[in-house]
Design a protein around this motif. Structure first.
Motif, PDB file in Angstrom:
ATOM      1  N   HIS A  72       0.863  -1.174   0.000  1.00  0.00           N
ATOM      2  CA  HIS A  72       0.000   0.000   0.000  1.00  0.00           C
ATOM      3  C   HIS A  72       0.904   1.229   0.000  1.00  0.00           C
ATOM      4  O   HIS A  72       1.739   1.371   0.900  1.00  0.00           O
ATOM      5  N   ILE A  73       0.761   2.059  -1.022  1.00  0.00           N
ATOM      6  CA  ILE A  73       1.493   3.323  -1.051  1.00  0.00           C
ATOM      7  C   ILE A  73       0.725   4.280  -0.146  1.00  0.00           C
ATOM      8  O   ILE A  73      -0.389   4.692  -0.464  1.00  0.00           O
ATOM      9  N   LEU A  74       1.330   4.577   0.997  1.00  0.00           N
ATOM     10  CA  LEU A  74       0.668   5.390   2.007  1.00  0.00           C
ATOM     11  C   LEU A  74       0.791   6.881   1.722  1.00  0.00           C
ATOM     12  O   LEU A  74      -0.102   7.651   2.071  1.00  0.00           O
ATOM     13  N   ASN A  75       1.911   7.280   1.122  1.00  0.00           N
ATOM     14  CA  ASN A  75       2.136   8.699   0.854  1.00  0.00           C
ATOM     15  C   ASN A  75       3.223   8.800  -0.213  1.00  0.00           C
ATOM     16  O   ASN A  75       4.213   8.063  -0.157  1.00  0.00           O
ATOM     17  N   ILE A  76       3.019   9.673  -1.153  1.00  0.00           N
ATOM     18  CA  ILE A  76       4.029   9.975  -2.165  1.00  0.00           C
ATOM     19  C   ILE A  76       3.880  11.447  -2.508  1.00  0.00           C
ATOM     20  O   ILE A  76       2.756  11.933  -2.673  1.00  0.00           O
ATOM     21  N   CYS A  77       4.992  12.151  -2.576  1.00  0.00           N
ATOM     22  CA  CYS A  77       4.928  13.597  -2.787  1.00  0.00           C
ATOM     23  C   CYS A  77       6.209  14.084  -3.462  1.00  0.00           C
ATOM     24  O   CYS A  77       7.299  13.602  -3.141  1.00  0.00           O
ATOM     25  N   ILE A  78       6.040  15.027  -4.356  1.00  0.00           N
ATOM     26  CA  ILE A  78       7.166  15.722  -4.987  1.00  0.00           C
ATOM     27  C   ILE A  78       7.019  17.213  -4.687  1.00  0.00           C
ATOM     28  O   ILE A  78       5.928  17.773  -4.747  1.00  0.00           O
ATOM     29  N   ASP A  79       8.134  17.844  -4.376  1.00  0.00           N
ATOM     30  CA  ASP A  79       8.176  19.288  -4.108  1.00  0.00           C
ATOM     31  C   ASP A  79       7.501  20.031  -5.260  1.00  0.00           C
ATOM     32  O   ASP A  79       7.793  19.770  -6.428  1.00  0.00           O
ATOM     33  N   PRO A  80       6.585  20.955  -4.951  1.00  0.00           N
ATOM     34  CA  PRO A  80       5.933  21.707  -6.031  1.00  0.00           C
ATOM     35  C   PRO A  80       6.914  22.343  -7.013  1.00  0.00           C
ATOM     36  O   PRO A  80       6.625  22.431  -8.207  1.00  0.00           O
ATOM     37  N   ALA A  81       8.081  22.748  -6.551  1.00  0.00           N
ATOM     38  CA  ALA A  81       9.071  23.372  -7.437  1.00  0.00           C
ATOM     39  C   ALA A  81       9.682  22.382  -8.422  1.00  0.00           C
ATOM     40  O   ALA A  81      10.297  22.790  -9.404  1.00  0.00           O
ATOM     41  N   HIS A  82       9.509  21.085  -8.172  1.00  0.00           N
ATOM     42  CA  HIS A  82      10.109  20.065  -9.033  1.00  0.00           C
ATOM     43  C   HIS A  82       9.081  19.224  -9.780  1.00  0.00           C
ATOM     44  O   HIS A  82       9.447  18.243 -10.435  1.00  0.00           O
ATOM     45  N   ARG A  83       7.817  19.587  -9.676  1.00  0.00           N
ATOM     46  CA  ARG A  83       6.777  18.803 -10.369  1.00  0.00           C
ATOM     47  C   ARG A  83       6.845  19.029 -11.870  1.00  0.00           C
ATOM     48  O   ARG A  83       7.348  20.034 -12.339  1.00  0.00           O
TER      49      ARG A  83
END
Length: 153
Positions: A72-83
């Motif tokens: 289960h992928i609980l959380n995944i995030c990329i910095d808004p400046a690098h999206r």
């Protein structure tokens, strides 16, 4: 025309030293963020916790829970400046490989209906919608349902 230099991105295991940067990124990305304590608990619980770095600075993170042949992928995030640079795909591919190496045969995740960019990324890597969880996410005007997605490995 001169091409922009390619950023050096890599994925490595998250450590307790990363928690302030991960917490700051979480707060910058979400209206209802996880606390640094939740990330610390994920580390203590033995979940797969990784950070994606760009030029040695934390630019993303992913948390993966595995057990009983599932992940289960609980959380995944990329910095808004690098999206928009393919870093989310890079991190998600890493999480899928980690799930496979931990014996998972299927991977699940939830995504907000209000996040079509993430939905498209997940679909492009083989995830399909398998259901909905009503009132799953906190939202400004109450709660937002979650789209549950899954894919085999």
């Amino acid at each position: 025309m001169v091409a922009a230099p390619r950023l050096e991105a890599r994925v490595r295991p998250m450590t307790a030293d990363d928690l302030p940067a991960v917490g700051a990124l979480e707060r910058a990305s979400y209206e209802f963020p996880w606390s640094e304590g939740v990330f610390a608990d994920c580390l203590k619980a033995g979940h797969g916790c990784w950070v994606l770095t760009v030029e040695d600075a934390v630019a993303g993170y992913g948390i993966l829970s595995t057990g009983a042949g599932e992940a289960h992928i609980l959380n995944i995030c990329i910095d808004p400046a690098h999206r928009g640079q393919g870093l989310g795909r890079l991190l998600l591919v890493h999480l899928l490989a980690a799930a496979r190496s931990r014996g998972a045969e299927r991977v699940f995740l939830e995504v907000r209906p209000s996040n079509p960019v993430a939905q498209q990324l997940y679909r492009s890597l083989g995830f399909v919608e398998i259901g909905r969880r009503p009132r799953y996410y906190p939202a400004r005007n109450g709660r937002e349902e979650a789209i549950v997605m899954a894919r085999g490995l």
